[in-house]
Design an enzyme around this catalytic site. Structure first.
Site, PDB file in Angstrom:
ATOM      1  N   THR A   1       0.829  -1.209   0.000  1.00  0.00           N
ATOM      2  CA  THR A   1       0.000   0.000   0.000  1.00  0.00           C
ATOM      3  C   THR A   1       0.861   1.255   0.000  1.00  0.00           C
ATOM      4  O   THR A   1       0.454   2.298  -0.510  1.00  0.00           O
ATOM      5  CB  THR A   1      -0.945  -0.005   1.215  1.00  0.00           C
ATOM      6  OG1 THR A   1      -1.778  -1.160   1.147  1.00  0.00           O
ATOM      7  CG2 THR A   1      -1.829   1.229   1.253  1.00  0.00           C
TER       8      THR A   1
ATOM      9  N   TYR B   1       3.739 -12.917   5.006  1.00  0.00           N
ATOM     10  CA  TYR B   1       2.755 -12.248   4.146  1.00  0.00           C
ATOM     11  C   TYR B   1       2.387 -13.218   3.029  1.00  0.00           C
ATOM     12  O   TYR B   1       3.103 -13.355   2.041  1.00  0.00           O
ATOM     13  CB  TYR B   1       3.391 -10.967   3.599  1.00  0.00           C
ATOM     14  CG  TYR B   1       2.479 -10.008   2.861  1.00  0.00           C
ATOM     15  CD1 TYR B   1       1.122 -10.225   2.705  1.00  0.00           C
ATOM     16  CD2 TYR B   1       3.013  -8.844   2.325  1.00  0.00           C
ATOM     17  CE1 TYR B   1       0.320  -9.334   2.032  1.00  0.00           C
ATOM     18  CE2 TYR B   1       2.225  -7.933   1.650  1.00  0.00           C
ATOM     19  CZ  TYR B   1       0.883  -8.174   1.507  1.00  0.00           C
ATOM     20  OH  TYR B   1       0.089  -7.267   0.838  1.00  0.00           O
TER      21      TYR B   1
ATOM     22  N   ILE C   1      -4.697  -6.223   9.019  1.00  0.00           N
ATOM     23  CA  ILE C   1      -3.848  -5.205   8.401  1.00  0.00           C
ATOM     24  C   ILE C   1      -4.677  -4.664   7.247  1.00  0.00           C
ATOM     25  O   ILE C   1      -4.780  -5.295   6.199  1.00  0.00           O
ATOM     26  CB  ILE C   1      -2.504  -5.777   7.930  1.00  0.00           C
ATOM     27  CG1 ILE C   1      -1.748  -6.377   9.118  1.00  0.00           C
ATOM     28  CG2 ILE C   1      -1.663  -4.699   7.248  1.00  0.00           C
ATOM     29  CD1 ILE C   1      -0.432  -7.032   8.742  1.00  0.00           C
TER      30      ILE C   1
ATOM     31  N   LYS D   1      -0.057 -12.484   7.777  1.00  0.00           N
ATOM     32  CA  LYS D   1      -1.018 -11.623   7.096  1.00  0.00           C
ATOM     33  C   LYS D   1      -1.635 -12.482   6.009  1.00  0.00           C
ATOM     34  O   LYS D   1      -0.996 -12.828   5.005  1.00  0.00           O
ATOM     35  CB  LYS D   1      -0.349 -10.387   6.498  1.00  0.00           C
ATOM     36  CG  LYS D   1      -1.343  -9.482   5.777  1.00  0.00           C
ATOM     37  CD  LYS D   1      -0.699  -8.257   5.146  1.00  0.00           C
ATOM     38  CE  LYS D   1      -1.751  -7.403   4.445  1.00  0.00           C
ATOM     39  NZ  LYS D   1      -1.166  -6.237   3.736  1.00  0.00           N
TER      40      LYS D   1
END
Length: 288
Positions: free
Chosen positions: A48, A135, A203, A163
């Site tokens: 992001t 992740y 998240i 995540k």
């Protein structure tokens, strides 16, 4: 090795730009506002944050600003790549930073075997100065972490959370049942389902907007107050849908610019949101 808690609402920060340079003033104000409105912690230099378009000096400067602005709130640093010695050298270079953890995806482009993934994450965790949040995001990396691989990685004392962007509900449920990794919703549309099933937090890029409501949603779900959480989630869901209608973070930046928090600027290959997309996000905010 210190065991960290990754529960709560984490915001993977956008990186504001002023022309072609990072706008550290806007970033500092953003972090402080999000903290005041209920964010548990922050992820610096994630996807992001357009981290792939930032050079190492810019990433270090972003991290320093976030750490300074976050005060007592914890900060996780995103690191990615496919050259292991460079990854480890970069993490050592940042070793003086008071990080809560590292957010680490599989190496992109290469598509290694599961054995290769175990070796990759183990090598990183062996040298990490803070815990690892794995992740799992196959649509960005081109490789899926299997349940067996994640169970093997969970045995490492420095690999403590995931995540979860894997899109496999059965794998998510199995990780929750296993209990060794803290499971964080990584897809905003899965926040309700993941936390209702026992996940510890999220998240969530959408939480740049309506932050207090996302913080409240997270708290309600962790307290098991499902009826209240369900009503709040149904109000937030149109905003989540609107934010991700175009490649992230274009629509978040468009709304933050509309709110006067930063310029509506992205770095190529990311481009600004469409006018229609921006109108849809603004309408969802107004509806809230």
């Amino acid at each position: 090795m210190l065991t960290q808690d990754f529960s709560g609402l984490w915001v993977p920060l956008v990186t504001p730009f002023d022309g072609d340079v990072v706008d550290h003033g806007a970033l500092r104000r953003l972090v402080r506002r999000l903290g005041q409105e209920g964010a548990t912690g922050f992820v610096a230099c994630g996807s992001t944050g357009e981290a792939a378009s930032l050079d190492k000096a810019e990433q270090r400067a972003v991290l320093d600003t976030v750490l300074q602005a976050a005060g007592p709130l914890p900060v996780v640093m995103g690191v990615s790549g496919y050259h292991l010695p460079q990854m480890l050298a970069w993490m050592r270079e940042l070793g003086d930073c008071p990080l809560h953890g590292w957010l680490v995806p599989p190496p992109h482009y290469i598509r290694p075997s599961q054995a290769g993934l175990v070796a990759w994450f183990t090598a990183i965790a062996d040298e990490a100065q803070a815990p690892i949040v794995v992740y799992d995001i196959p649509y960005r990396t081109g490789v899926t972490l299997s349940l067996d691989t994640l169970r093997e990685l969970a045995a490492h004392p420095r690999i403590q959370a995931i995540k979860d962007c894997g899109g496999d509900a059965r794998k998510t449920e199995a990780l929750l049942a296993d209990g060794r990794l803290q499971v964080l919703a990584g897809e905003d549309a899965q926040i309700f389902g993941t936390l209702a099933a026992g996940g510890v937090g999220a998240i969530a890029a959408s939480a740049h907007l309506a932050t207090q409501r996302f913080a409240r949603l997270t708290a309600l779900l962790r307290e098991g107050r499902l009826a209240e959480a369900r009503a709040l989630w149904r109000a937030l869901a149109p905003l989540v849908d609107a934010v991700f209608a175009e490649p992230n973070p274009a629509l978040i930046k468009a709304q933050l610019a509309l709110q006067g928090e930063m310029a509506n600027t992205l770095r190529l290959p990311m481009t600004a949101a469409s006018a229609e997309g921006a109108r849809r996000v603004a309408a969802a905010m107004t509806a809230l």
